[in-house]
Design an enzyme around this catalytic site. Sequence first.
Site, mmCIF file in Angstrom:
data_model
loop_
_atom_site.group_PDB
_atom_site.id
_atom_site.type_symbol
_atom_site.label_atom_id
_atom_site.label_comp_id
_atom_site.label_asym_id
_atom_site.label_seq_id
_atom_site.Cartn_x
_atom_site.Cartn_y
_atom_site.Cartn_z
ATOM 1 N N CYS A 6 0.806 -1.215 0.000
ATOM 2 C CA CYS A 6 0.000 0.000 0.000
ATOM 3 C C CYS A 6 0.840 1.267 0.000
ATOM 4 C CB CYS A 6 -0.926 0.002 1.209
ATOM 5 S SG CYS A 6 -2.134 -1.346 1.233
ATOM 6 N N ALA A 7 2.094 1.196 0.454
ATOM 7 C CA ALA A 7 2.958 2.381 0.493
ATOM 8 C C ALA A 7 3.567 2.706 -0.859
ATOM 9 C CB ALA A 7 4.070 2.181 1.518
#
Length: 346
Positions: free
Chosen positions: A139-140
């Site tokens: 997700c980063a």
Amino acid sequence: MSTIKVAATALPDVKLDQDQVLAMGRRLLKGKVPFVDQALRVIGNAGVDTRYLVKTPDEILDNPSLTWRNGVYHEAAIDLGTRVMDELLQRSGKRADQIDMIITTSCTGFMIPSVDAYLVNRFRMRSDVKRLPITELGCAAGAMALSRAREYLCAYPDHTVAVIAIELPSLTYRTKDFRMANLVSAALFGDGAAGLLLTNEPGGCRVNQSRTHFFHGTPELMGFDLGVEGFKIILDKSIPKVVKRDFVAPAKAFLAAQPRRYPEQPMQYVLHPGGRKILDTLRDEFGLQESDVAASRQVLARVGNLSSASVYWVLAEKLAQAVRGDGFMAAFGPGFNAEMLSLAFE
């Protein structure tokens, strides 16, 4: 002076509302786990109203093999990436041969060559275009790709960078995995893509500085185990507590070090909508108003958690609102890791 000129988003065709997810969850879990009601409450409280999938739920459930799912991933990633790139070019007025670097992010399937190679061919980009596929930051990755794009433009100020995030989490759902982590994943994630086009031209959303914060000793909090049955989600329930304990102080220090270019305007927060609890934690620990996290909640409700593409969706929401002021972007991913950026909406 790296600037986001335009943002673009794309979704697959299969729309699923939360009532359908709840009904499907009850059908799949009844008689197989002792905590059906608890699992349904988790789904119902996820903050997701609708999401979009590349295949119908029944098709995904009936085809658990990694071979089938990765084939779907390959086809859908190229399709969504093409749609995002086409919109970026149309909205920016740029030609494909004016792109000097293309960065792609994805963690929910596997391709060699990566999806950017297909986009370079399809749009006939220059043969010397630089490529950077990012595949394992979860997700980063969207926020980290934006950091790398900014650094590249500092070195090559006359260049143009396209950044595209494509995620298909529905293809990682394991039909016989009744762990709470798998059920939480099913409650939160949707499929979709988004992209940004960056230059050093004035106007748009300026990307000023970035900072990575690595949480030592936490590799078990988030990620995937890959086996014969495909991707096994790792999603620890302590993540909101870790964010509260270890992220708030470095994030506040990063923000304090950034000059305010628009002190008269409210800060604009572009926060990864990883889930309702994550947003609640960030809102409370930073002393924010509910309006400060409204864009993130709206994205979560409308399309679910899109992993690396999520922060681009929130950013697109801000650009559509034509907001002005300083901004702060943050996203979390496997490692455990956080990426922060200071922005200026001009």
